[in-house]
Scaffold this active site. Structure first.
Site, PDB file in Angstrom:
ATOM      1  N   ALA A 124      37.792  45.520  41.063  1.00  0.00           N
ATOM      2  CA  ALA A 124      38.132  46.824  41.484  1.00  0.00           C
ATOM      3  C   ALA A 124      39.100  47.657  40.511  1.00  0.00           C
ATOM      4  CB  ALA A 124      38.711  46.660  43.124  1.00  0.00           C
ATOM      5  N   ASN A 192      43.351  40.898  44.092  1.00  0.00           N
ATOM      6  CA  ASN A 192      42.405  40.356  42.749  1.00  0.00           C
ATOM      7  C   ASN A 192      42.517  41.140  41.528  1.00  0.00           C
ATOM      8  OD1 ASN A 192      40.902  37.691  43.515  1.00  0.00           O
ATOM      9  ND2 ASN A 192      40.517  39.415  45.199  1.00  0.00           N
ATOM     10  N   HIS A 222      44.236  52.460  43.004  1.00  0.00           N
ATOM     11  CA  HIS A 222      45.002  51.386  42.014  1.00  0.00           C
ATOM     12  C   HIS A 222      45.516  52.333  40.958  1.00  0.00           C
ATOM     13  CE1 HIS A 222      43.574  47.898  44.160  1.00  0.00           C
ATOM     14  NE2 HIS A 222      42.386  48.278  43.859  1.00  0.00           N
TER      15      HIS A 222
HETATM   16  N1  LIG Z   1      37.950  40.592  41.601  1.00  0.00           N
HETATM   17  C1  LIG Z   1      38.193  41.931  42.355  1.00  0.00           C
HETATM   18  O1  LIG Z   1      38.563  42.956  42.020  1.00  0.00           O
HETATM   19  C2  LIG Z   1      37.707  41.506  43.934  1.00  0.00           C
HETATM   20  C3  LIG Z   1      37.434  42.463  44.590  1.00  0.00           C
HETATM   21  C4  LIG Z   1      37.216  42.589  46.038  1.00  0.00           C
HETATM   22  C5  LIG Z   1      37.037  41.370  46.430  1.00  0.00           C
HETATM   23  N2  LIG Z   1      37.337  40.276  45.854  1.00  0.00           N
HETATM   24  C6  LIG Z   1      37.158  38.891  46.086  1.00  0.00           C
HETATM   25  O2  LIG Z   1      35.636  38.477  46.145  1.00  0.00           O
HETATM   26  C7  LIG Z   1      35.446  37.668  47.257  1.00  0.00           C
HETATM   27  C8  LIG Z   1      34.509  38.109  47.999  1.00  0.00           C
HETATM   28  O3  LIG Z   1      34.758  39.292  48.540  1.00  0.00           O
HETATM   29  P1  LIG Z   1      33.640  39.928  49.878  1.00  0.00           P
HETATM   30  O4  LIG Z   1      34.222  41.168  50.184  1.00  0.00           O
HETATM   31  O5  LIG Z   1      32.448  39.691  49.505  1.00  0.00           O
HETATM   32  O6  LIG Z   1      34.455  39.120  50.969  1.00  0.00           O
HETATM   33  P2  LIG Z   1      33.632  38.725  52.400  1.00  0.00           P
HETATM   34  O7  LIG Z   1      34.677  38.343  53.286  1.00  0.00           O
HETATM   35  O8  LIG Z   1      32.796  39.941  52.867  1.00  0.00           O
HETATM   36  O9  LIG Z   1      32.740  37.361  52.066  1.00  0.00           O
HETATM   37  C9  LIG Z   1      33.169  36.055  51.775  1.00  0.00           C
HETATM   38  C10 LIG Z   1      32.047  35.031  52.169  1.00  0.00           C
HETATM   39  O10 LIG Z   1      32.452  33.980  51.612  1.00  0.00           O
HETATM   40  C11 LIG Z   1      32.525  32.866  52.580  1.00  0.00           C
HETATM   41  N3  LIG Z   1      33.180  31.814  52.475  1.00  0.00           N
HETATM   42  C12 LIG Z   1      34.367  31.629  52.688  1.00  0.00           C
HETATM   43  N4  LIG Z   1      35.069  30.558  52.053  1.00  0.00           N
HETATM   44  C13 LIG Z   1      33.938  30.004  51.707  1.00  0.00           C
HETATM   45  C14 LIG Z   1      33.840  28.669  50.780  1.00  0.00           C
HETATM   46  N5  LIG Z   1      34.957  27.712  50.747  1.00  0.00           N
HETATM   47  N6  LIG Z   1      32.589  28.320  50.732  1.00  0.00           N
HETATM   48  C15 LIG Z   1      31.446  29.032  50.930  1.00  0.00           C
HETATM   49  N7  LIG Z   1      31.564  30.206  51.384  1.00  0.00           N
HETATM   50  C16 LIG Z   1      32.944  30.823  51.763  1.00  0.00           C
HETATM   51  C17 LIG Z   1      32.518  33.529  53.918  1.00  0.00           C
HETATM   52  O11 LIG Z   1      32.193  32.904  55.029  1.00  0.00           O
HETATM   53  C18 LIG Z   1      32.215  34.846  53.723  1.00  0.00           C
HETATM   54  O12 LIG Z   1      30.704  34.885  54.090  1.00  0.00           O
HETATM   55  C19 LIG Z   1      36.812  37.209  47.823  1.00  0.00           C
HETATM   56  O13 LIG Z   1      37.524  36.151  47.400  1.00  0.00           O
HETATM   57  C20 LIG Z   1      37.335  38.485  47.502  1.00  0.00           C
HETATM   58  O14 LIG Z   1      38.823  38.388  47.603  1.00  0.00           O
HETATM   59  C21 LIG Z   1      37.480  40.458  44.269  1.00  0.00           C
END
Ligand SMILES: NC(=O)c1ccc[n+]([C@@H]2O[C@H](COP(=O)([O-])OP(=O)(O)OC[C@H]3O[C@@H](n4cnc5c(N)ncnc54)[C@H](O)[C@@H]3O)[C@@H](O)[C@H]2O)c1
Length: 270
Positions: A124, A192, A222
């Site tokens: 992001a 993140n 940000h």
């Molecule tokens: N790098 C970045 O800038 C950035 C930005 C946004 C989100 N993220 C991260 O990316 C990840 C995904 O984001 P999202 O918006 O798709 O989240 P989301 O909540 O929409 O989806 C996450 C999915 O992962 C599943 N999950 C959780 N723990 C799990 C496990 N141990 N094994 C398998 N599945 C599991 C959940 O059931 C859910 O369906 C999160 O960790 C979030 O913090 C990173």
């Protein structure tokens, strides 16, 4: 064509799979996995061409070239080493998992010895390109300010632990000021961006972070300020939240798709 496996079938996992399904990325989705079977089935049924199976992470690691982690920092910590040891490259969205230096060093060694790659997309945030360039010389300071609508911060461990009530907030409230290592622990699902900036810059202990809950905004904003031998950089990005997950910015999913395109393209630009 690379075979990918998706860990986490939420917003980002779904966007990535749909981009592959549309043919925007040249890859085959071998399998998807989510702790919620229903979320995985929902994702599979949203695809028109690709026919991934639902299987255990171990089975996925045995049959794929690249694992895409888009689940949670805990999932990243749980699966990255095993995926690398099975010969997979891995793209990690939950960058905050690397805040633990022991874990970082462990996976670094496994990847290095096995000739495998750990890809962390810009997510992001913007400005990672110039920060990386600046890091080849001296960087004096990196400051990142994250401003989010209340709904994007309300259920963070820091807010819950300190019993901070955000419900009737009328004006922006600075929730946290400190180093990135503490920000990542207190706001694991939100910062993140701080992790990504720390990893490609001066590290979690030296990167300064400010987190603000702002009831007057709809976007995740940000700001990044970097000073070093190269000069100074000021960056501001105003991200639309993902429609199904206000904690995630839409561009985070796009950054993963862009990284996948880069991995599968002979040209590496920027
Ligand atoms: N790098 C970045 O800038 C950035 C930005 C946004 C989100 N993220 C991260 O990316 C990840 C995904 O984001 P999202 O918006 O798709 O989240 P989301 O909540 O929409 O989806 C996450 C999915 O992962 C599943 N999950 C959780 N723990 C799990 C496990 N141990 N094994 C398998 N599945 C599991 C959940 O059931 C859910 O369906 C999160 O960790 C979030 O913090 C990173």
């Amino acid at each position: 064509m690379i075979r990918v496996g998706i860990l986490g079938c939420g917003f980002i996992g779904t966007q990535i799979c749909q981009a592959i399904d549309r043919g925007d990325v040249s890859a085959e989705i071998y399998a998807v996995y989510d702790v919620s079977y229903n979320k995985a089935q929902e994702l599979i049924s949203s695809l028109e061409i690709q026919t991934p199976v639902y299987c255990s992470p171990s089975q996925m690691f045995e049959n794929t070239d690249l694992i895409i982690e888009c689940a949670s920092p805990d999932a990243a910590r749980l699966y990255i080493s095993e995926a690398l040891k099975n010969g997979c490259d891995i793209l990690v969205m939950s960058a905050g998992a690397f805040q633990d230096p022991e874990f970082y060093n462990e996976v670094y060694e496994i990847a290095l010895n096995g000739g495998k790659r750990i890809y962390i997309p810009s997510g992001a945030i913007a400005g990672t390109d110039s920060l990386k360039s600046g890091m080849t010389s001296n960087i004096d300071s990196v400051v990142i300010e994250t401003r989010k609508p209340v709904s994007g911060l309300a259920d963070s461990p820091y807010v819950i632990k300190n019993k901070i009530s955000l419900e009737n907030l009328k004006e922006p409230l600075t929730l946290f000021e400190g180093k990135a290592s503490d920000a990542v622990v207190n706001f694991p699902r939100n910062v993140n961006v701080c992790a990504t900036i720390s990893l490609c810059g001066i590290g979690f202990e030296k990167t300064e972070v400010r987190i603000i809950a702002d009831p007057t905004i709809q976007k995740n904003i940000h700001k990044l300020k970097v000073k070093g031998d190269f000069g100074e950089m000021f960056m501001e990005i105003k991200n639309n939240p993902a429609p199904t997950n206000p904690k995630t910015s839409y561009i985070a999913a796009l950054s993963a798709i862009a990284k996948l395109k880069e991995i599968t393209n002979p040209f590496q630009i920027g």
